[in-house]
Design an enzyme around this catalytic site. Structure first.
Site, PDB file in Angstrom:
ATOM      1  N   CYS A 572       0.837  -1.209   0.000  1.00  0.00           N
ATOM      2  CA  CYS A 572       0.000   0.000   0.000  1.00  0.00           C
ATOM      3  C   CYS A 572       0.865   1.249   0.000  1.00  0.00           C
ATOM      4  O   CYS A 572       1.900   1.300   0.669  1.00  0.00           O
ATOM      5  CB  CYS A 572      -0.911   0.004   1.226  1.00  0.00           C
ATOM      6  SG  CYS A 572      -1.902   1.499   1.319  1.00  0.00           S
ATOM      7  N   ASP A 617      -3.033  -1.624  -2.770  1.00  0.00           N
ATOM      8  CA  ASP A 617      -3.880  -0.444  -2.548  1.00  0.00           C
ATOM      9  C   ASP A 617      -2.937   0.738  -2.739  1.00  0.00           C
ATOM     10  O   ASP A 617      -2.293   1.173  -1.795  1.00  0.00           O
ATOM     11  CB  ASP A 617      -4.428  -0.498  -1.105  1.00  0.00           C
ATOM     12  CG  ASP A 617      -5.288   0.708  -0.773  1.00  0.00           C
ATOM     13  OD1 ASP A 617      -5.803   1.361  -1.686  1.00  0.00           O
ATOM     14  OD2 ASP A 617      -5.440   1.000   0.435  1.00  0.00           O
TER      15      ASP A 617
END
Ligand code: FAD
Length: 620
Positions: A572, A617
């Site tokens: 992420c 993400d």
């Protein structure tokens, strides 16, 4: 079939095209409004070739009708399609995309249908323009005729330029196909008509004040809350996470206690930001306009489903504060239109040049707008003879978008609040202007409330707590992992067996920007984090990042073992550099410990991804 002009079914774009005498339909798959804006521009531009087009949201159309486009003589379907997230279609394209993906020619025969596709993507992401490419290929497979090559726009470079280049070639091809002259007429047209409301003629409760959809929805809050009906969450905590230095990263807690909003760790919270009032005042001054004048912009095309560019009636102040993006780099078409509003030849030529598709124009646009990061206010300040009517500017500026944040909490521990960890955007441009991020600048001003909604994501902890996880998230990329860790701690506290939990995070200096350090060290002491690896990039001579720590002998062996044991891998944060470097390190690890070739290692990771065991993400 000559249907009467108003006698058609709204969901039937074919009967609408017939009733309204249109031969081009422009569909858009749009999440942030750019694809929609391109679609609108194409349908306006068609007029220059004497063609009649309409833009359509596929979500509001019965897309199975596409086959019937062949019944309209000399017709064409243009698609402007953004690829979103991890190679996904935008929300409004979802249904059509699912239908198209799985059907064959027996179910949908597009013989005789003319089409072309412009894809909007971002090269920093792995699945660059996946949706545009897939749709372009599939339409051909179903028998449709591609009248012009697929266009690929890269938002990481200059998507506006890519779009202009593409349509410059597309229009002649379309004209040839549709049997009209490719001689474009130089006409400019307005899409919206201004209606000024006499002061006092619209009661205050009838004026939009920042609502996204329903009038009064921010004053009278009613669930369910979503993108069109955000919840005004009280900001109950807003503190600095850095302990020094000149950068800032904030921890916010948003109260969703009374909202009935549910979330899962890994979801995103979207925030509707407000532009800075000083900037809006400055814009009002430059435009010499009464910011509190109530007005409406009404679509001149009665047939469009979009009646106004943003909620109307409203005032210029509200439009500039809540609805319009006044800090993005102005697009070339806007600069071109601005050239009409000055008598200063030098300014006019400069705007025209930047708005043109010439090499010289592109270079000037790049230097003067992109590199110097001039927004519309800076343009009007520096070219002070240019005085566009405020309503025309409102028509040309893009909509202000919600900002997403990876939720940094778990509902197991915090069912009534969502936490956000946000790096404040703040920099000085080459023309010495201080720029603050729209949303994060607002966060830094300590707002009491923020309009928010939760967007579900695919970024999820494994179903079983026992499944081991590897999380890689430097800087604010740590945000969703804070939620994951809260969840794993909660499970552990319940006496549930919890698998290996490995975290790679990072910052510049341990003493300055090691965010959430106390929580992390406590989780490590408690055994919630079984291996904590923190890369302090600037604490030593050479830079050390998460991917360097992953490659270390013991760590790389552990990563391989965890993957082989059925573990999940998460990354992420920054899409541009970090996610790529982490992917390269992971490929190397799989190659080395799995005795595989690079190709086999890539296939191995692809398989993990297909099984939902590799998740990203990332944002740029
Ligand atoms: P804006 O006004 O939008 O300005 C940002 C833009 O300014 C940048 O795009 C860049 O073009 C420009 N810019 C920034 N710095 C400079 C510079 N030094 N020089 C020149 N130009 C510059 N952010 C987080 O902080 N935490 C998160 O958890 C998080 N999660 C996200 C999850 C997703 C799915 C997505 C899509 C994004 C996420 N973001 C996160 C990013 C966030 O949505 C915003 O983009 C970010 O906070 C900036 O918004 P802003 O309105 O403050 O800045």
């Amino acid at each position: 079939k000559g249907a009467a002009a108003d006698d058609y079914d709204e969901s039937s774009f074919i009967s609408k095209m017939q009733a309204k005498n249109r031969n081009i339909v422009v569909f858009y798959g749009s999440q942030t409004g750019t694809a929609e804006d391109f679609a609108t521009r194409l349908s306006k531009e068609a007029l220059r070739y004497g063609l009649r087009a309409m833009s359509c949201d596929p979500e509001e159309c019965d897309m199975k009708e596409l086959a019937h486009l062949a019944d309209i003589p000399n017709s064409l379907a243009i698609f402007c399609l953004a690829t979103y997230g991890e190679g996904d279609p935008t929300d409004n394209l979802q249904e059509f995309f699912t239908m198209l993906k799985d059907c064959d020619r027996n179910e949908l025969d597009l013989t005789g249908v003319n089409y072309c596709v412009f894809g909007l993507g971002n090269k920093t992401y792995e699945h660059y323009n996946a949706i545009g490419q897939l749709v372009d290929k599939k339409l051909e497979e179903l028998g449709a005729k591609r009248i012009y090559e697929l266009g690929l726009g890269d938002d990481d470079a200059n998507i506006e330029e890519d779009f202009n280049n593409w349509k410059e070639g597309m229009w002649p091809a379309a004209c040839q196909q549709l049997g009209v002259s490719a001689e474009a007429q130089d006409i400019k047209y307005r899409q919206y008509q201004l209606v000024n409301h006499e002061p006092g003629s619209v009661p205050p409760e009838k004026l939009y004040k920042g609502e996204i959809s329903r009038l009064g929805s921010l004053q009278r809050q009613r669930p369910p809350f979503d993108a069109k009906n955000p919840y005004l969450a009280a900001v109950t905590e807003n503190r600095e996470l850095h302990t020094g230095g000149d950068r800032s990263c904030l921890h916010l807690e948003l109260d969703i206690g009374d909202s009935r909003i549910r979330y899962e760790s890994g979801d995103h919270v979207a925030v509707y930001p407000v532009n800075r009032s000083e900037l809006v005042d400055k814009l009002g001054e430059l435009l010499q306009c009464d910011l509190d004048q109530p007005f409406s912009l009404n679509n001149v095309d009665d047939d469009s489903t979009k009646k106004h560019p943003f909620p109307c009636p409203t005032t210029y102040r509200i439009a500039f504060l809540h609805y319009l993006d006044i800090t993005a780099n102005p697009k070339t078409n806007l600069l071109n239109e601005l050239s009409d509003y000055t008598d200063n030849e030098e300014h006019k030529q400069m705007l025209k040049k930047m708005g043109s598709n010439t090499e010289e124009g592109k270079a000037l646009y790049h230097d003067w707008i992109i590199s110097a990061r001039r927004h519309i206010v800076a343009v009007l300040e520096d070219l002070d003879s240019v005085k566009p009517p405020p309503d025309h500017l409102c028509e040309l500026l893009p909509r202000l978008q919600a900002r997403y944040y990876s939720i940094a909490s778990s509902p197991k521990l915090h069912p009534k609040s969502v936490h956000v960890c946000a790096a404040v955007v703040r920099y000085t441009t080459s023309t010495n202007r201080l720029v603050l991020g729209v949303a994060t600048g607002e966060f830094a001003d300590k707002p009491a409330q923020l309009p928010v909604y939760v967007r579900r994501s695919q970024f999820r902890l494994p179903y079983k707590h026992q499944t081991p996880v590897i999380m890689v998230g430097p800087g604010t990329g740590f945000a969703p992992f804070r939620g994951f860790l809260q969840e794993r701690e909660w499970a552990k506290d319940q006496g549930k067996p919890v698998g290996k939990t490995i975290l790679y995070t990072g910052c510049r200096n341990r003493d300055i920007d090691y965010i959430y350090s106390q929580e992390l060290e406590a989780w490590k002491d408690k055994g919630v984090i079984t291996n904590l690896q923190v890369a302090f990039s600037r604490d030593q001579g050479e830079k050390v990042y998460v991917q360097h720590l992953m490659r270390r002998d013991e760590n790389s062996r552990e990563i391989w073992e965890v993957l082989e044991l059925g573990g999940h891998f998460y990354v992420c944060g920054d899409a541009k550099h970090m996610a790529r470097d982490v992917m390269a390190a992971l490929e190397e690890i799989v190659e080395k410990h799995g005795s595989k070739s690079r190709q086999e290692a890539q296939d191995y990771i692809k398989k993990l991804s297909n099984k939902g065991r590799y998740s990203a993400d990332v944002w740029s």
